[in-house]
Design an enzyme around this catalytic site. Structure first.
Site, PDB file in Angstrom:
ATOM      1  N   LYS A   1       7.436  59.517 111.094  1.00 37.38           N
ATOM      2  CA  LYS A   1       8.332  60.635 110.793  1.00 37.38           C
ATOM      3  C   LYS A   1       7.944  61.841 111.632  1.00 37.38           C
ATOM      4  O   LYS A   1       6.799  62.270 111.628  1.00 37.38           O
ATOM      5  CB  LYS A   1       8.257  60.989 109.301  1.00 37.38           C
ATOM      6  CG  LYS A   1       9.120  62.194 108.920  1.00 37.38           C
ATOM      7  CD  LYS A   1       8.961  62.531 107.441  1.00 37.38           C
ATOM      8  CE  LYS A   1       9.647  63.845 107.100  1.00 37.38           C
ATOM      9  NZ  LYS A   1       9.437  64.241 105.699  1.00 37.38           N
TER      10      LYS A   1
ATOM     11  N   ASP B   1      10.190  71.815 108.949  1.00 38.32           N
ATOM     12  CA  ASP B   1      11.128  71.512 107.871  1.00 38.32           C
ATOM     13  C   ASP B   1      11.312  72.727 106.975  1.00 38.32           C
ATOM     14  O   ASP B   1      10.443  73.045 106.163  1.00 38.32           O
ATOM     15  CB  ASP B   1      10.612  70.318 107.057  1.00 38.32           C
ATOM     16  CG  ASP B   1      11.520  69.977 105.879  1.00 38.32           C
ATOM     17  OD1 ASP B   1      12.691  70.408 105.894  1.00 38.32           O
ATOM     18  OD2 ASP B   1      11.055  69.277 104.969  1.00 38.32           O
TER      19      ASP B   1
ATOM     20  N   LYS C   1      13.493  75.551 101.158  1.00 40.38           N
ATOM     21  CA  LYS C   1      12.252  75.553 100.394  1.00 40.38           C
ATOM     22  C   LYS C   1      11.968  76.959  99.872  1.00 40.38           C
ATOM     23  O   LYS C   1      12.185  77.945 100.581  1.00 40.38           O
ATOM     24  CB  LYS C   1      11.092  75.083 101.278  1.00 40.38           C
ATOM     25  CG  LYS C   1      11.212  73.634 101.716  1.00 40.38           C
ATOM     26  CD  LYS C   1      10.023  73.225 102.564  1.00 40.38           C
ATOM     27  CE  LYS C   1      10.178  71.812 103.092  1.00 40.38           C
ATOM     28  NZ  LYS C   1      10.172  70.794 102.032  1.00 40.38           N
TER      29      LYS C   1
ATOM     30  N   ASP D   1       4.867  68.324 108.719  1.00 37.82           N
ATOM     31  CA  ASP D   1       5.852  67.289 108.420  1.00 37.82           C
ATOM     32  C   ASP D   1       6.065  66.330 109.589  1.00 37.82           C
ATOM     33  O   ASP D   1       6.840  65.388 109.486  1.00 37.82           O
ATOM     34  CB  ASP D   1       7.182  67.929 108.007  1.00 37.82           C
ATOM     35  CG  ASP D   1       7.896  67.134 106.927  1.00 37.82           C
ATOM     36  OD1 ASP D   1       7.280  66.221 106.352  1.00 37.82           O
ATOM     37  OD2 ASP D   1       9.073  67.408 106.647  1.00 37.82           O
TER      38      ASP D   1
ATOM     39  N   ASP E   1      16.864  68.692 101.730  1.00 40.31           N
ATOM     40  CA  ASP E   1      15.412  68.680 101.894  1.00 40.31           C
ATOM     41  C   ASP E   1      14.837  67.275 101.783  1.00 40.31           C
ATOM     42  O   ASP E   1      13.636  67.081 101.893  1.00 40.31           O
ATOM     43  CB  ASP E   1      14.757  69.615 100.868  1.00 40.31           C
ATOM     44  CG  ASP E   1      13.335  70.005 101.259  1.00 40.31           C
ATOM     45  OD1 ASP E   1      12.995  69.877 102.450  1.00 40.31           O
ATOM     46  OD2 ASP E   1      12.571  70.428 100.374  1.00 40.31           O
TER      47      ASP E   1
ATOM     48  N   GLU F   1      15.355  64.980 104.033  1.00 40.57           N
ATOM     49  CA  GLU F   1      15.906  64.719 105.361  1.00 40.57           C
ATOM     50  C   GLU F   1      15.141  63.667 106.150  1.00 40.57           C
ATOM     51  O   GLU F   1      15.713  62.962 106.977  1.00 40.57           O
ATOM     52  CB  GLU F   1      15.953  66.020 106.172  1.00 40.57           C
ATOM     53  CG  GLU F   1      14.646  66.457 106.825  1.00 40.57           C
ATOM     54  CD  GLU F   1      13.499  66.701 105.854  1.00 40.57           C
ATOM     55  OE1 GLU F   1      12.353  66.383 106.198  1.00 40.57           O
ATOM     56  OE2 GLU F   1      13.744  67.222 104.739  1.00 40.57           O
TER      57      GLU F   1
ATOM     58  N   ARG G   1      13.907  60.802 105.394  1.00 39.51           N
ATOM     59  CA  ARG G   1      14.367  59.420 105.195  1.00 39.51           C
ATOM     60  C   ARG G   1      15.665  59.151 105.945  1.00 39.51           C
ATOM     61  O   ARG G   1      15.950  58.018 106.305  1.00 39.51           O
ATOM     62  CB  ARG G   1      14.514  59.134 103.702  1.00 39.51           C
ATOM     63  CG  ARG G   1      15.569  59.945 102.989  1.00 39.51           C
ATOM     64  CD  ARG G   1      15.366  60.000 101.485  1.00 39.51           C
ATOM     65  NE  ARG G   1      14.187  60.779 101.136  1.00 39.51           N
ATOM     66  CZ  ARG G   1      13.748  60.941  99.891  1.00 39.51           C
ATOM     67  NH1 ARG G   1      14.384  60.372  98.885  1.00 39.51           N
ATOM     68  NH2 ARG G   1      12.677  61.661  99.646  1.00 39.51           N
TER      69      ARG G   1
END
Length: 252
Positions: free
Chosen positions: A22, A27, A34, A44, A104, A106, A108
């Site tokens: 990933k 993010d 967030k 991330d 959020d 995202e 996946r």
């Protein structure tokens, strides 16, 4: 995608391995922005960092008999005029439609296409994927242990063995099929978020939709151990991936 391919010097390939990381370079949460901890969201991309670090080590060790395909779906999750909004429906590269319930969740979405690419386009015999996927996994296992989800008992056992060798701790978690109900959508094949309970499990179940049933695949959620408040990035997962590839090569 960022795609790197290692091929043995002899040219003889007995198996093709896929390694997906990933790569959310930052993010914000998108329109489901967030409300805390955003300053740490550079971690991330920890999954991408781990697999790219492993790529360098694999190239140096030069194992024979295996082709290794490193895949990173690199992007940022930002608010702008082209950003996904809650309620959008996306179509993955395997044709599955996904209702975006929360922007959020995202990572996946990006890894869905990366997994399809490793499985269908490259034809990898086995796939492992590392991601800083869920806070739920951190709640369950803390910041020293990663979660492991896989249907293949052989792959689970291989990774647990490798984990003991490298000292990077992973714990086998359940793929509870009943929890798939939480991913059902009225307007698409599935949703990208399964609700508050069992969030790490429903995230793992979501990803199962993008790898063929016959392909051994493991999802490793490294959200906890990839970052240390004291020292910063830990590099967790690089040794695990490298050792797994070398163990696969030694079997041929």
């Amino acid at each position: 995608f960022i795609c790197l391919t290692y091929k043995p010097k002899s040219g003889k390939v007995n198996k093709k391995l896929g390694i997906v990381g990933k790569g959310l370079l930052f993010d914000t949460g998108g329109y489901n922005i967030k409300t805390a901890g955003m300053h740490q969201m550079k971690f991330d991309c920890g999954g991408a960092a781990a697999v790219l670090g492993a790529a360098r080590a694999i190239a140096a060790l030069a194992p024979e008999g295996v082709e290794v395909n490193i895949i990173v779906a690199a992007c940022e999750n930002m608010i702008n005029d082209r950003a996904v909004v809650p309620g959008d429906v996306l179509t993955a590269s395997n044709g599955k439609t996904i209702e975006v319930e929360n922007t959020d969740a995202e990572g996946r979405l990006t890894m869905a296409d990366a997994l399809v690419y490793a499985d269908k386009e490259l034809g990898c015999d086995k796939i492992i994927e590392l991601s800083t996927l869920t806070g739920a996994c951190m709640v369950a296992l803390g910041n020293k242990v990663a979660g492991l989800w896989a249907k293949s008992d052989d792959l689970v056992n291989d990774l647990l063995t490798v984990s003991k060798v490298t000292g990077e701790k992973i714990w086998h978690m359940p793929l509870e099929m009943q929890y798939n109900d939480a991913l059902k959508s009225k307007i698409a094949d599935l949703k990208n978020l399964g609700g508050r309970l069992g969030g790490a499990i429903t995230a793992a179940l979501f990803l199962q939709n993008f790898v063929g049933k016959k392909t051994p695949y493991a999802h490793i959620d490294i959200a906890g151990p990839v970052w240390s408040d004291k020292d910063g990035a830990t590099g967790f997962g690089s040794q695990l991936v490298t050792e797994w590839v070398c163990s696969e090569a030694s079997r041929e």
